[in-house]
Structures are given as C-alpha cells and as structure tokens.
Design a protein around this motif. Structure first.
Motif, mmCIF file in Angstrom:
data_model
loop_
_atom_site.group_PDB
_atom_site.id
_atom_site.type_symbol
_atom_site.label_atom_id
_atom_site.label_comp_id
_atom_site.label_asym_id
_atom_site.label_seq_id
_atom_site.Cartn_x
_atom_site.Cartn_y
_atom_site.Cartn_z
ATOM 1 N N LEU A 87 -31.106 48.393 -60.014
ATOM 2 C CA LEU A 87 -30.524 49.529 -60.271
ATOM 3 C C LEU A 87 -29.355 50.121 -58.938
ATOM 4 O O LEU A 87 -29.575 51.292 -58.606
ATOM 5 N N PHE A 242 -35.603 53.604 -66.373
ATOM 6 C CA PHE A 242 -36.103 52.697 -65.089
ATOM 7 C C PHE A 242 -35.368 53.750 -63.864
ATOM 8 O O PHE A 242 -36.092 53.677 -62.778
ATOM 9 N N TRP A 245 -37.808 56.351 -63.175
ATOM 10 C CA TRP A 245 -39.149 55.788 -62.638
ATOM 11 C C TRP A 245 -38.850 55.571 -61.168
ATOM 12 O O TRP A 245 -39.524 55.796 -60.169
#
Length: 365
Positions: A87, A242, A245
């Motif tokens: 990420l 994602f 999160w």
C-alpha cells in the motif's frame, strides 16, 4: 517474526538509510501484472505496459519516502529505514517533538511528488514535436488491456488523441500520473498514517495542543475510511478496501495509544525504560568526583564521518532529555490539579498516566 510488518528483506542502503521490501510487495506487483494479462479483453503484450506502470510506481513511492527522510534531516532529525510494501511506503524517522518539525517532515514526501510532476509536465510540453498536457484526471487509465501501448492524452490546443504514442511520451505521462495520484492520495485523505492526516494534526497542534490535535486527526481518518469504503464498493475494487483497513487500523492504534497515555503518543519517543539515561547523566559526575579526576586521555582527531555521527548522537540525546523533562512537567501539572481540585477531577487518561508513572517510580526504589 510476530509482527507481519517486519516480514521484509533488505534491498540495500542509500545515504545511510536501509531500504527494505515487504514480502507481500512482489506478490502484489506480480498480481497486478497478471490481472492485466488475464483480463478477459487483454491483448498480447499488455504485460509490458502493466510492468512499466508498476516499476514507475515503485520508484515514485521510494522517492516520496526519501523526501520524508531528507525533510527529517533538515529539521535536525534522523532517518533509519524505508519499508516498501503493497500500500505504499513507510519511512522510519525521528524528529524533534514540535509541530513545525513534524509538518515539514510529513510534507517532504508530497513535495517530491510535486517536483516529479513538474519535471514530467515540462518535458511533455516542450520536449516533443507536439505539446502534450499531463493527465490531470486521477482516474485516467495509464494503460488499456485491449490495446497495448495506447493511451489517451490531450494537447495544450485541446485536441484529445487515443493512439499508440512514442514510448518517451507514454513513459512521462505514466510517470506524471503515478506521482500525481500518489500526491493526491496522501494529501487529500486525512488520516493516519497518510501525510494528509499528519499535516492536519500539525496544523491544529499549536492551537489545541498535541493530544487534541491527534484526536481530531484520528476522527478525520475514520471519515476518510468511510469515503474509501464507499468508493471501493462503487467501483467494485479490492485495493481500496485494503487501504481503508490500513487507515482504520492506524487511526485506531493512535487512538488506543492516546487513551492509554502512551508516551510515544505524547512525544514520539519510547519511555518504556524510564528515566535511566537521565539518571545516569546525573549520577556519573558524583562517582567521578569520589574516585578522583581520571587521567586526561590523549586527544585523537576524529574523522568527518565520526564527527557527523557524534553530532547526530548529541542531538538525539538532547531531544530525549527535552522529552523526559516534558513528561515530568506534565506530572507536576497533574499533581497540582489534584491538590487544587482533588483526585476525582482527573480524567480517565490522566489517572492512567499518573498510575503508570507512579508504578514506574515504585519499581525503581
């Protein structure tokens, strides 16, 4: 090994900073390329376009993190390592506990993205036969699975073309896009650990104090999570989930640290070892006087590298002392509050802070 964030391998060192790559990063990178290759309308050769975008994204994020490290050096801080993971990137830095130092460090990464975007935009405008605009739209398609090598660009005359353009033009357009997208993602999403959340916290810090500014940034991060989740559902994509999160987990962790009175939430430094370094500094002079003055050692000329390390160590020691003194001042404020208003006037967080520090002193004696 118990912390999944540490599942990484070293890539090398640059400017004294260790570069690590998380084990999941190459898996996700290969997965993105394979997604393009196995798309139902994928054309032969699309893997080259997808690989170029992934490589440019890796290099851009790495330069972004070096921007944080360089900014940390400029404010008298230190930078230890950079972790590249699916990420984005995470830079481990140690900076003075002030709004200015933290804001400059947080802004260092987006500043690098602006420089990259400016360079790519100028090259697109003047380096070729036609003057191209950079892809300003954050939802621009850097490659099309059904037409390898084709991208959509607009000239400064307002003419839009969808065609196989020269490779340097395509590469610069993609470089601008990944850097522009990284900039917008980090600045517009206000929440930890993204730069927008940290800069938002630093802007509020001088007005409402560190603790309340951090709390406001945490709540703003929860709002950003909601926005990202809605977007992920709307476009039916997995990566934004994602990301949501990740932001939620980081904001929740900051909130827990803040509510439990964690020292690293107060000053960005771990006080779990107590005031041992400060006590050594106060005790050693008495011991040296009792034993008599030690013989004066022969002076040895230090190299440039040794002097630089010595200055860094001294700055770090000074920051630690300042942070320890700040915690002592907070203890004094709480004791004064108890004396004026009684112990029931303390908030839950203040009581936990006082209890933890009191137990620390009790264990030392």
């Amino acid at each position: 090994m118990r912390d999944p964030l540490n599942w990484s391998f070293p890539l090398g060192r640059l400017f004294g900073i260790t570069i690590k790559v998380h084990l999941l990063f190459p898996l996700v990178a290969v997965g993105l390329v394979m997604w393009a290759v196995f798309h139902k309308s994928a054309a032969p050769g699309i893997w080259a376009d997808a690989t170029m975008v992934v490589v440019l994204l890796f290099l851009t994020v790495l330069l972004h993190e070096f921007g944080h490290c360089i900014a940390a050096y400029q404010v008298g801080g230190e930078a230890q390592e950079i972790l590249m993971w699916p990420l984005g990137g995470l830079a481990t830095v140690d900076v003075p506990h002030s709004a200015r130092a933290n804001f400059i460090t947080a802004a260092g990464g987006p500043a690098v993205n602006v420089i990259i975007c400016a360079g790519a935009a100028v090259a697109l405008a003047f380096a070729f036969g036609r003057s191209w605009q950079p892809p300003w739209n954050p939802f621009w398609h850097p490659f099309y699975v059904n037409t390898p090598g084709w991208i959509e660009l607009t000239t400064w005359d307002g003419v839009t073309e969808f065609a196989p353009l020269p490779v340097p033009v395509v590469m610069l357009a993609r470089l601008f896009y990944v850097s522009w997208f990284t900039f917008l993602l980090n600045v517009l999403l206000i929440g930890f650990p993204l730069d927008g959340g940290r800069m938002f916290q630093c802007i509020l810090w001088p007005y409402v104090g560190y603790r309340r500014a951090t709390l406001y940034a945490v709540f703003a991060g929860f709002c950003a999570v909601a926005v990202v989740l809605v977007f992920a559902i709307a476009v039916n994509e997995v990566m934004p989930i994602f990301l949501a999160w990740f932001i939620f987990n980081s904001c929740q962790r900051q909130w827990i640290i803040l509510e439990t009175g964690g020292e690293d939430s107060l000053f960005g430094y771990d006080f779990s070892q107590g005031y041992t370094s400060l006590e050594r500094d106060l005790e050693e002079p008495e011991q040296s006087v009792a034993a008599g003055p030690p013989p004066k050692p022969r002076e040895k000329k230090l190299s440039f590298w040794q002097r630089w390390l010595q200055r860094r160590a001294e700055r770090k020691r000074q920051r630690e002392l300042e942070q320890q003194e700040a915690e002592e001042r907070r203890m004094d404020e709480l004791l004064d509050k108890i004396q004026r208003e009684g112990k029931p006037a303390l908030t839950d967080e203040e009581q936990r802070f006082l209890k933890r520090v009191s137990e620390r002193y009790k264990n030392r004696h």
